[in-house]
Design a protein around this motif. Structure first.
Motif, PDB file in Angstrom:
ATOM      1  N   ALA A 273       0.832  -1.200   0.000  1.00 49.77           N
ATOM      2  CA  ALA A 273       0.000   0.000   0.000  1.00 49.77           C
ATOM      3  C   ALA A 273       0.871   1.257   0.000  1.00 49.77           C
ATOM      4  CB  ALA A 273      -0.926  -0.014   1.219  1.00 49.77           C
ATOM      5  N   ASP A 274       2.023   1.196   0.656  1.00 47.99           N
ATOM      6  CA  ASP A 274       2.930   2.348   0.666  1.00 47.99           C
ATOM      7  C   ASP A 274       3.395   2.693  -0.751  1.00 47.99           C
ATOM      8  OD1 ASP A 274       2.797   2.648   3.395  1.00 47.99           O
ATOM      9  OD2 ASP A 274       4.506   1.332   3.771  1.00 47.99           O
ATOM     10  N   HIS A 275       3.776   1.661  -1.517  1.00 46.14           N
ATOM     11  CA  HIS A 275       4.238   1.904  -2.877  1.00 46.14           C
ATOM     12  C   HIS A 275       3.094   2.393  -3.765  1.00 46.14           C
ATOM     13  CE1 HIS A 275       7.806  -1.038  -2.142  1.00 46.14           C
ATOM     14  NE2 HIS A 275       8.094   0.200  -1.784  1.00 46.14           N
ATOM     15  N   LEU A 276       1.890   1.875  -3.531  1.00 47.88           N
ATOM     16  CA  LEU A 276       0.734   2.388  -4.268  1.00 47.88           C
ATOM     17  C   LEU A 276       0.539   3.875  -3.980  1.00 47.88           C
ATOM     18  CD1 LEU A 276      -2.217  -0.186  -4.118  1.00 47.88           C
ATOM     19  CD2 LEU A 276      -0.869   0.497  -6.095  1.00 47.88           C
ATOM     20  N   GLY A 277       0.661   4.231  -2.711  1.00 48.07           N
ATOM     21  CA  GLY A 277       0.495   5.634  -2.335  1.00 48.07           C
ATOM     22  C   GLY A 277       1.514   6.531  -3.012  1.00 48.07           C
ATOM     23  N   CYS A 278       2.755   6.065  -3.104  1.00 47.77           N
ATOM     24  CA  CYS A 278       3.790   6.860  -3.777  1.00 47.77           C
ATOM     25  C   CYS A 278       3.469   7.038  -5.254  1.00 47.77           C
ATOM     26  CB  CYS A 278       5.151   6.185  -3.602  1.00 47.77           C
ATOM     27  SG  CYS A 278       5.799   6.232  -1.909  1.00 47.77           S
ATOM     28  N   ALA A 279       3.000   5.962  -5.903  1.00 47.30           N
ATOM     29  CA  ALA A 279       2.647   6.058  -7.318  1.00 47.30           C
ATOM     30  C   ALA A 279       1.457   6.986  -7.517  1.00 47.30           C
ATOM     31  CB  ALA A 279       2.336   4.670  -7.880  1.00 47.30           C
ATOM     32  N   LEU A 280       0.536   6.985  -6.556  1.00 53.26           N
ATOM     33  CA  LEU A 280      -0.660   7.818  -6.674  1.00 53.26           C
ATOM     34  C   LEU A 280      -0.335   9.302  -6.540  1.00 53.26           C
ATOM     35  CD1 LEU A 280      -3.698   7.884  -7.038  1.00 53.26           C
ATOM     36  CD2 LEU A 280      -3.951   7.427  -4.588  1.00 53.26           C
ATOM     37  N   LEU A 281       0.761   9.627  -5.856  1.00 49.97           N
ATOM     38  CA  LEU A 281       1.140  11.041  -5.700  1.00 49.97           C
ATOM     39  C   LEU A 281       1.440  11.705  -7.041  1.00 49.97           C
ATOM     40  CD1 LEU A 281       3.458  10.868  -2.558  1.00 49.97           C
ATOM     41  CD2 LEU A 281       1.116  11.740  -2.679  1.00 49.97           C
ATOM     42  N   ALA A 282       1.803  10.892  -8.043  1.00 43.47           N
ATOM     43  CA  ALA A 282       2.112  11.453  -9.356  1.00 43.47           C
ATOM     44  C   ALA A 282       0.858  11.854 -10.127  1.00 43.47           C
ATOM     45  CB  ALA A 282       2.918  10.442 -10.177  1.00 43.47           C
ATOM     46  N   VAL A 283      -0.307  11.426  -9.641  1.00 36.78           N
ATOM     47  CA  VAL A 283      -1.567  11.744 -10.327  1.00 36.78           C
ATOM     48  C   VAL A 283      -2.120  13.040  -9.742  1.00 36.78           C
ATOM     49  CG1 VAL A 283      -3.897  10.957 -10.878  1.00 36.78           C
ATOM     50  CG2 VAL A 283      -2.007   9.304 -10.730  1.00 36.78           C
ATOM     51  N   ARG A 284      -2.077  14.091 -10.500  1.00 36.25           N
ATOM     52  CA  ARG A 284      -2.556  15.389 -10.023  1.00 36.25           C
ATOM     53  C   ARG A 284      -4.025  15.626 -10.379  1.00 36.25           C
ATOM     54  NH1 ARG A 284       1.876  18.627  -8.874  1.00 36.25           N
ATOM     55  NH2 ARG A 284       3.529  17.232  -8.147  1.00 36.25           N
ATOM     56  N   ARG A 285      -4.421  15.118 -11.539  1.00 35.84           N
ATOM     57  CA  ARG A 285      -5.792  15.324 -11.983  1.00 35.84           C
ATOM     58  C   ARG A 285      -6.338  14.038 -12.590  1.00 35.84           C
ATOM     59  NH1 ARG A 285      -5.731  20.219 -16.034  1.00 35.84           N
ATOM     60  NH2 ARG A 285      -3.898  19.048 -16.748  1.00 35.84           N
ATOM     61  N   ASP A 286      -7.441  13.590 -12.078  1.00 33.90           N
ATOM     62  CA  ASP A 286      -8.142  12.448 -12.642  1.00 33.90           C
ATOM     63  C   ASP A 286      -9.498  12.361 -11.958  1.00 33.90           C
ATOM     64  OD1 ASP A 286      -7.773   9.876 -14.401  1.00 33.90           O
ATOM     65  OD2 ASP A 286      -8.725   9.189 -12.562  1.00 33.90           O
ATOM     66  N   ARG A 287     -10.507  11.941 -12.690  1.00 29.44           N
ATOM     67  CA  ARG A 287     -11.857  11.896 -12.125  1.00 29.44           C
ATOM     68  C   ARG A 287     -11.980  10.903 -10.977  1.00 29.44           C
ATOM     69  NH1 ARG A 287     -14.971   7.640 -14.501  1.00 29.44           N
ATOM     70  NH2 ARG A 287     -13.785   6.474 -16.068  1.00 29.44           N
ATOM     71  N   ARG A 288     -11.067   9.926 -10.892  1.00 25.25           N
ATOM     72  CA  ARG A 288     -11.127   8.935  -9.814  1.00 25.25           C
ATOM     73  C   ARG A 288     -10.072   9.196  -8.737  1.00 25.25           C
ATOM     74  NH1 ARG A 288     -12.133   4.502 -13.769  1.00 25.25           N
ATOM     75  NH2 ARG A 288     -14.365   4.061 -13.651  1.00 25.25           N
ATOM     76  N   ARG A 289      -9.457  10.336  -8.766  1.00 23.58           N
ATOM     77  CA  ARG A 289      -8.372  10.586  -7.815  1.00 23.58           C
ATOM     78  C   ARG A 289      -8.855  10.444  -6.369  1.00 23.58           C
ATOM     79  NH1 ARG A 289      -5.794  15.358  -5.638  1.00 23.58           N
ATOM     80  NH2 ARG A 289      -3.553  15.024  -5.369  1.00 23.58           N
ATOM     81  N   GLY A 290     -10.031  10.981  -6.057  1.00 18.44           N
ATOM     82  CA  GLY A 290     -10.554  10.874  -4.703  1.00 18.44           C
ATOM     83  C   GLY A 290     -10.825   9.441  -4.305  1.00 18.44           C
ATOM     84  N   LEU A 291     -11.443   8.677  -5.192  1.00 16.09           N
ATOM     85  CA  LEU A 291     -11.717   7.264  -4.905  1.00 16.09           C
ATOM     86  C   LEU A 291     -10.422   6.499  -4.686  1.00 16.09           C
ATOM     87  CD1 LEU A 291     -13.609   4.734  -4.874  1.00 16.09           C
ATOM     88  CD2 LEU A 291     -13.175   4.571  -7.331  1.00 16.09           C
ATOM     89  N   MET A 292      -9.433   6.745  -5.533  1.00 19.86           N
ATOM     90  CA  MET A 292      -8.165   6.024  -5.404  1.00 19.86           C
ATOM     91  C   MET A 292      -7.483   6.351  -4.085  1.00 19.86           C
ATOM     92  SD  MET A 292      -6.572   5.876  -9.278  1.00 19.86           S
ATOM     93  CE  MET A 292      -6.493   7.639  -9.523  1.00 19.86           C
ATOM     94  N   HIS A 293      -7.530   7.601  -3.673  1.00 21.29           N
ATOM     95  CA  HIS A 293      -6.948   7.969  -2.374  1.00 21.29           C
ATOM     96  C   HIS A 293      -7.679   7.257  -1.242  1.00 21.29           C
ATOM     97  CE1 HIS A 293      -3.817  11.025  -2.917  1.00 21.29           C
ATOM     98  NE2 HIS A 293      -4.454  11.376  -4.023  1.00 21.29           N
ATOM     99  N   ASP A 294      -8.998   7.166  -1.322  1.00 21.60           N
ATOM    100  CA  ASP A 294      -9.764   6.484  -0.277  1.00 21.60           C
ATOM    101  C   ASP A 294      -9.386   5.012  -0.191  1.00 21.60           C
ATOM    102  OD1 ASP A 294     -11.113   8.775   0.417  1.00 21.60           O
ATOM    103  OD2 ASP A 294     -12.880   8.340  -0.817  1.00 21.60           O
ATOM    104  N   VAL A 295      -9.292   4.345  -1.344  1.00 22.96           N
ATOM    105  CA  VAL A 295      -8.970   2.919  -1.352  1.00 22.96           C
ATOM    106  C   VAL A 295      -7.561   2.679  -0.834  1.00 22.96           C
ATOM    107  CG1 VAL A 295      -8.631   0.894  -2.821  1.00 22.96           C
ATOM    108  CG2 VAL A 295     -10.596   2.390  -3.205  1.00 22.96           C
ATOM    109  N   VAL A 296      -6.594   3.471  -1.283  1.00 20.14           N
ATOM    110  CA  VAL A 296      -5.219   3.303  -0.802  1.00 20.14           C
ATOM    111  C   VAL A 296      -5.140   3.576   0.693  1.00 20.14           C
ATOM    112  CG1 VAL A 296      -2.865   4.206  -0.953  1.00 20.14           C
ATOM    113  CG2 VAL A 296      -4.153   3.744  -3.036  1.00 20.14           C
TER     114      VAL A 296
END
Length: 316
Positions: free
Chosen positions: A178-201
């Protein structure tokens, strides 16, 4: 003349052996460019195809037999279609990295912007501004690293449910953390699912136990259900334990399961705790945190039925 023909035949055989050895490492597939670089002429390639000893895979790959193309061979062929800088991406990269229990019929490849995408049945070549050579896995078929692939798979998923699944499965199967997923997610600045992805991670990180309980209470208020007691203390043979969400008056308990509940160290204690609650004459429903993200209506319909079975009557 006979010696020259013999030498030419021997050279062709050595060339074919070299191509076959390369194909053996790539699921039985080579690119046209690889075949030419090994010494084959275009005429010799056409002859193999006309004789039906080989077959085409899309437009840039050759399979050195005419049977079904292996999954590994399809992966390599998809990369060849994308060109020199192409990488398997999204769920295709996850499957190539060892993800099990997930089937996909589309081979997704990412390429830098400016590359002309090719089309083919079962092929999806995507130009992305997020392409980076640093995202490539260190070995095997060219593909993105698992954390990057999981995040992009979630971004490209058809539904929120599928997106959450593609983030969760690689962590459950030990392909990433999950830590590595979180690091990869930091590179996403704009996306319609960004909020959902942050919640799941965040759920996968295991740091949202109280958030899950808050979400349940909020959903109960929104749906006109009675407020739960929450974090009720019980005593059992093993000492004190906490129930996540509880309606004592209606003999209903909801246990909120984060990702850690699927781990071996939690299975036995969770089962013992649930059994103790059931023995005390209460219904126990399990609500995965993932369920709050992708199937809330289904779960809260069950909560309402449990409350009514315990004697609750809607005042309205």
């Amino acid at each position: 003349m006979d010696e020259r023909r013999r030498r030419s035949r021997d050279e062709r055989e050595r060339t074919l052996e070299g191509v076959a050895a390369l194909a053996a490492k790539q699921g039985g597939v080579v690119s046209r460019a690889q075949a030419y670089a090994a010494g084959m002429t275009r005429g010799e390639v056409r002859a193999q195809l006309r004789a039906r000893r080989w077959q085409r895979v899309w437009s840039r790959a050759l399979c050195l037999h005419t049977g079904p193309v292996s999954e590994l061979g399809r992966h390599w062929a998809a990369v060849f279609e994308g060109g020199d800088r192409a990488m398997l991406d999204g769920e295709s990269s996850l499957v190539a990295s060892g993800l099990t229990g997930y089937d996909t019929t589309v081979h997704r490849v990412s390429v830098p912007r400016g590359v002309k995408p090719l089309r083919g049945a079962g092929l999806d070549v995507r130009r992305t501004r997020r392409w980076s050579a640093d995202d490539r896995a260190p070995s095997g078929v060219p593909r993105t690293r698992v954390p990057v692939a999981a995040v992009r798979a979630a971004m490209w998923a058809c539904t929120d449910r599928q997106a959450a699944l593609l983030l969760t499965m690689p962590v459950q199967q030990g392909l990433t953390t999950a830590d590595h997923l979180g690091c990869a997610l930091l590179a996403v600045r704009r996306d319609r699912r960004r909020g959902l992805m942050h919640d799941v991670v965040n759920d996968l990180l295991g740091g949202v136990r109280s958030l899950g309980e808050f979400d349940v209470a909020r959903e109960c208020r929104r749906r006109g259900l009675p407020e739960p007691d929450r974090q009720v203390v019980r005593r059992g043979r093993g000492g004190r334990y906490y129930l996540d969400v509880c309606w004592d008056a209606f003999h209903l308990v909801v246990e909120i399961d984060g990702i850690h509940h699927s781990w071996a160290t939690s299975v036995v204690p969770d089962a013992l705790r649930q059994n103790e609650v059931v023995l005390r004459d209460a219904r126990v429903l399990r609500l995965p945190l993932l369920g709050l993200r992708v199937a809330a209506d289904d779960f809260f319909d069950q909560v309402e039925r449990g409350l009514r079975a315990g004697g609750w009557v809607d005042a309205a």
